[in-house]
Design a protein around this motif. Sequence first.
Motif, mmCIF file in Angstrom:
data_model
loop_
_atom_site.group_PDB
_atom_site.id
_atom_site.type_symbol
_atom_site.label_atom_id
_atom_site.label_comp_id
_atom_site.label_asym_id
_atom_site.label_seq_id
_atom_site.Cartn_x
_atom_site.Cartn_y
_atom_site.Cartn_z
ATOM 1 N N LYS A 6 54.387 122.796 42.006
ATOM 2 C CA LYS A 6 53.518 122.783 43.178
ATOM 3 C C LYS A 6 53.923 121.686 44.148
ATOM 4 C CE LYS A 6 49.775 125.405 41.422
ATOM 5 N NZ LYS A 6 49.032 125.249 40.182
ATOM 6 N N LYS A 7 54.316 120.527 43.572
ATOM 7 C CA LYS A 7 54.788 119.454 44.453
ATOM 8 C C LYS A 7 56.009 119.907 45.222
ATOM 9 C CE LYS A 7 53.682 115.648 41.563
ATOM 10 N NZ LYS A 7 54.337 114.692 40.687
ATOM 11 N N PHE A 8 56.868 120.608 44.500
ATOM 12 C CA PHE A 8 58.068 121.118 45.141
ATOM 13 C C PHE A 8 57.688 122.059 46.283
ATOM 14 C CE2 PHE A 8 61.983 123.469 45.497
ATOM 15 C CZ PHE A 8 62.909 122.467 45.353
ATOM 16 N N GLY A 9 56.682 122.884 46.031
ATOM 17 C CA GLY A 9 56.212 123.787 47.066
ATOM 18 C C GLY A 9 55.734 123.042 48.295
ATOM 19 N N VAL A 10 55.047 121.907 48.081
ATOM 20 C CA VAL A 10 54.583 121.115 49.220
ATOM 21 C C VAL A 10 55.782 120.643 50.050
ATOM 22 C CG1 VAL A 10 53.447 118.983 49.895
ATOM 23 C CG2 VAL A 10 52.452 120.403 48.115
ATOM 24 N N TRP A 11 56.824 120.218 49.362
ATOM 25 C CA TRP A 11 58.024 119.787 50.087
ATOM 26 C C TRP A 11 58.601 120.918 50.916
ATOM 27 C CZ3 TRP A 11 59.879 115.127 51.145
ATOM 28 C CH2 TRP A 11 59.392 114.052 50.399
ATOM 29 N N LEU A 12 58.667 122.096 50.328
ATOM 30 C CA LEU A 12 59.230 123.223 51.080
ATOM 31 C C LEU A 12 58.353 123.548 52.279
ATOM 32 C CD1 LEU A 12 60.401 125.501 48.172
ATOM 33 C CD2 LEU A 12 61.821 124.252 49.779
ATOM 34 N N PHE A 13 57.047 123.445 52.086
ATOM 35 C CA PHE A 13 56.154 123.689 53.212
ATOM 36 C C PHE A 13 56.445 122.696 54.335
ATOM 37 C CE2 PHE A 13 52.097 122.740 55.378
ATOM 38 C CZ PHE A 13 51.930 123.972 55.988
ATOM 39 N N VAL A 140 39.241 117.290 50.117
ATOM 40 C CA VAL A 140 39.258 117.909 48.788
ATOM 41 C C VAL A 140 39.551 116.860 47.728
ATOM 42 C CG1 VAL A 140 40.521 119.512 47.302
ATOM 43 C CG2 VAL A 140 39.897 120.199 49.620
ATOM 44 N N VAL A 141 40.569 116.035 48.011
ATOM 45 C CA VAL A 141 40.930 114.994 47.052
ATOM 46 C C VAL A 141 39.799 113.972 46.929
ATOM 47 C CG1 VAL A 141 42.484 113.040 46.734
ATOM 48 C CG2 VAL A 141 43.410 115.274 47.290
ATOM 49 N N LEU A 142 39.167 113.674 48.057
ATOM 50 C CA LEU A 142 38.050 112.720 48.042
ATOM 51 C C LEU A 142 36.953 113.193 47.101
ATOM 52 C CD1 LEU A 142 36.659 110.896 51.093
ATOM 53 C CD2 LEU A 142 35.043 112.159 49.716
ATOM 54 N N VAL A 143 36.589 114.456 47.241
ATOM 55 C CA VAL A 143 35.551 114.995 46.366
ATOM 56 C C VAL A 143 35.999 114.900 44.906
ATOM 57 C CG1 VAL A 143 34.340 117.113 45.699
ATOM 58 C CG2 VAL A 143 34.586 116.510 48.114
ATOM 59 N N MET A 160 50.388 114.989 45.913
ATOM 60 C CA MET A 160 50.698 115.986 46.939
ATOM 61 C C MET A 160 49.986 115.653 48.236
ATOM 62 S SD MET A 160 50.899 119.615 45.001
ATOM 63 C CE MET A 160 49.505 119.507 43.914
ATOM 64 N N CYS A 161 48.727 115.238 48.098
ATOM 65 C CA CYS A 161 47.949 114.905 49.288
ATOM 66 C C CYS A 161 48.585 113.719 50.012
ATOM 67 C CB CYS A 161 46.516 114.587 48.882
ATOM 68 S SG CYS A 161 45.449 114.252 50.269
ATOM 69 N N ALA A 162 48.967 112.684 49.234
ATOM 70 C CA ALA A 162 49.569 111.506 49.858
ATOM 71 C C ALA A 162 50.879 111.870 50.539
ATOM 72 C CB ALA A 162 49.794 110.432 48.798
ATOM 73 N N THR A 163 51.691 112.681 49.858
ATOM 74 C CA THR A 163 52.973 113.074 50.460
ATOM 75 C C THR A 163 52.742 113.769 51.794
ATOM 76 O OG1 THR A 163 53.697 113.513 48.203
ATOM 77 C CG2 THR A 163 55.142 114.250 49.972
ATOM 78 N N TYR A 164 51.822 114.730 51.784
ATOM 79 C CA TYR A 164 51.571 115.489 53.001
ATOM 80 C C TYR A 164 51.055 114.577 54.105
ATOM 81 C CZ TYR A 164 49.917 119.343 55.941
ATOM 82 O OH TYR A 164 49.702 120.200 56.974
ATOM 83 N N TRP A 165 50.191 113.655 53.711
ATOM 84 C CA TRP A 165 49.609 112.775 54.718
ATOM 85 C C TRP A 165 50.670 111.879 55.344
ATOM 86 C CZ3 TRP A 165 45.234 113.452 57.075
ATOM 87 C CH2 TRP A 165 44.760 112.437 57.918
ATOM 88 N N HIS A 166 51.516 111.283 54.495
ATOM 89 C CA HIS A 166 52.587 110.449 55.043
ATOM 90 C C HIS A 166 53.514 111.279 55.925
ATOM 91 C CE1 HIS A 166 51.170 107.246 52.656
ATOM 92 N NE2 HIS A 166 51.651 107.675 51.504
#
Lengths: 183, 627
Positions: A6-13, A140-143, A160-166
């Motif tokens: 899934k992390k890999f998927g975030v990177w591809l996104f 979502v992560v906060l909750v 994943m959330c941190a990666t996307y945010w950065h």
Amino acid sequence: MAMHPKKFGVWLFMVSVVMIFGALTSAYMVRQAEGNWLDFELPTMFWVTTGIILLSSATMHWAYLSVKKNNIETARVAISITAVLGVAFLVGQWMGWTQLVAAGIHLVGRDASAVSGSFLYVISGLHGLHVVSGVIFVLVVLVAIFRFKIHSKNLAQMEMCATYWHFLDGLWLYLFVFLLLYR
Amino acid sequence: MATTDIHIQHDVHHHDDHSHDEHHEGNFWTTYIFSQDHKTIAKQFLITGIFWALVGGTLSVIFRLQLGFPDMNLEWLKPILGGWITPEGKLDPEFYLALVTMHGTIMVFFVLTAGLSGTFSNFLIPLQVGARDMASGFLNMLSYWFFFLSSMVMLVSFFLETGPAAGGWTVYPPLSALPQAIKGSGMGMTLWLVSMALFIVSSLLGSINYITTVINMRTHGMSFTRLPLTIWAFFFTAIIGVLSFPVLFSAALLLIFDRSFGTSFYLSDIFIGGEALPHTGGSPILFQHLFWFLGHPEVYIVLLPALGISSEIIATNSRKPIFGYKAMIGSMLFIAILSFIVWAHHMFVTGMNPFLGSIFMLLTLIIAVPSAVKIFNYVTTLWKGNIRFTPGMLFSIGLVSFFLTGGITGIFLGNSAIDIQLHDTYFVVAHFHLVMGSASFFGMLAGIYHWFPKMFGRMMNAKLGYLHFWCTFIGVYLVFFPMHYIGIAGFPRRYYSWTNFETFSGFADLNMLVSIAAIVTLSAQFIFLFNFFYSMFRGRLAPANPWNATTLEWTTPRNPQHGNWPGEIPSVYRWPYDYSKPGAKDDFIPQTIPYSETPESNLPHENELIKLETSNGHGAIIVEGKH
Ligand code: HEM
Ligand SMILES: [Cu+2]
């Protein structure tokens, strides 16, 4: 090479998002090279929002480190600040747009050179939309943090959330510098 | 020969495995409709793709009627087309353009992208790399349903008062941007854009899943150099998709702004009915750059999976290792890279700087090199093979033929000077229908014939398959070969009527021939349809490994359930092309047979590998990394 799928998927996104903005900024440059281009000043608000989003990256990292050390209390504070800063960024971008309007730069202009303004709105607007998705992810992560679902043994979602945010932060920096250089 | 880290997928998969168990007794809805199983999703893509192929084919026959029989009275189509048939019994000229546009859009995107990649990447990736399912079954399901939604939106546009989009599958502005310009640029174009946006989401979700699965979820021993060429092809296709579809999204986004919010990204200095439009300062060429930056890679998104499928089928049915395995991978990689730097060959006549044109010409012509490598390798694989002419094999050989005849005309078109004459003529239509349309279509059919036993547990009828093949193969050449001549003569594409031009009236019989051949070819597809649906329920039960193939999917049960293998996922010990290996007992050695069991056929370096096979519990080769 293998990693959490899934992390890999975030990177591809993120790669595909880079392509979207790569396309828009190259279109910008191609159009600018054709001349008949309105020079503009970036709204001062954009400097502020750049600061805000940089700061939010720092608090995001803080949240991540706290979760990793199982300091859930601190993590709650840090992730909440991140969410607030995310919303503040969006509000700031909106105010930046009102500054643009005040300066006479509109999405649609009657002049052949007005297309530079159109680009400005579309690029910053589309980035803003991505930040909206980022804020939702942060919420979502906060909750999940508040419900003790995320901790040092269950970090994937947080990472994943941190990666996307950065990434969204870096993307804005790129766009901001690009717009500064190629006015 | 060290492979990448193999343990990790266990850790990762822990959670998913749990949910698998819970999923086992799903109801009708979770099993057939909102399924997260890659095999079911593949079949959903396949059935939807077949539906669209029929629609797309029918549209083409309708406009071929107009081209082949310009004087024909089409009154009898009134029940279906209603107001699109004029009172004189003719096809409405604007509807003709809508037909061409929809035919192109449907075939390129819905049939040969979603129908082909969606079916075979989904079906084969987990089965051939040895995984229980895709990396994310949920996103995979979303990918199908986004495609479904996109399909529905496109379908709805047919029933609009003003008809579907009509500006060509490339939707160039200003035609596509101005609702006043043509009926199809109204609501039809809006729905086209909505549909394509959904389609892009679907395609990205799919591609992300395919790449992730190939990289992260291979079974023990399945190193990259042991992947079947199908998987390599799907892998490159997905990478191209992730890099190019977002650019189409950007292009479409700016077009949406021009259409709906009054911006002028693509529009400038346009007068309609003597009135100047407010749009000013835009550049329609900008759209072409953005569009073709996707558009050219897109043709390889369509073609590469078909090439991968045929590599696999040709090796299996020649009973020979694929010739030049690494060269096949290398040429696909090279094609994938080149596909991003040749887009402007579609724009030679846009007033481009001739120097720039010659650079794009050079880059374009270089594509011929890896393409020729591939054709050479297909032929050398067939050479002196113990060929079994299964229907899948025939269609694969047909693909090689089309790839060659269609690719050669690409070299003509790639010359920026010759293209001045040939651009936008039927020569281009002949070129891309052979190399892209027919070749990929044949790859898709080959794949269906070949993997039908795995998909539905039954065999398709081979005799009907042969009949289908010969009708289609001859039909395709009869349709597209004459178009070269018509095109060289300067006959322009997308013209509703040509009978008024003295120069072209000499081609009336050729056009009639083409139209008749098109009708026959389309009819021949019903042989396939019958065979497909009849065999699904009544076909002969398939043996476990009907083609004596080496790849992993044939080690699953006849009807694999969710999770694919009932027990552990098998480990892999060798590459997928050990066919007719000297000394071996059979003429094929499955990937799951360790070298320790085949001393009679091992090469010296393979004997070395035996030690590694047994040195760890799983019998897989060395594991890198700290796990
Ligand atoms: C040797 C390799 C190839 C070369 C040099 C080549 C060159 C070209 C050129 C120059 C054009 C533009 C012609 C024009 O509009 O005037 C063209 C059109 C086209 N080519 Fe190729 N091509 C090659 C292979 C392929 C392959 C492998 C595919 C698909 C799988 C493909 C699909 C297309 C399509 C779809 C168009 C027309 C698009 C349109 O205008 O609607 N080509 N090709
Ligand atoms: Cu091209």
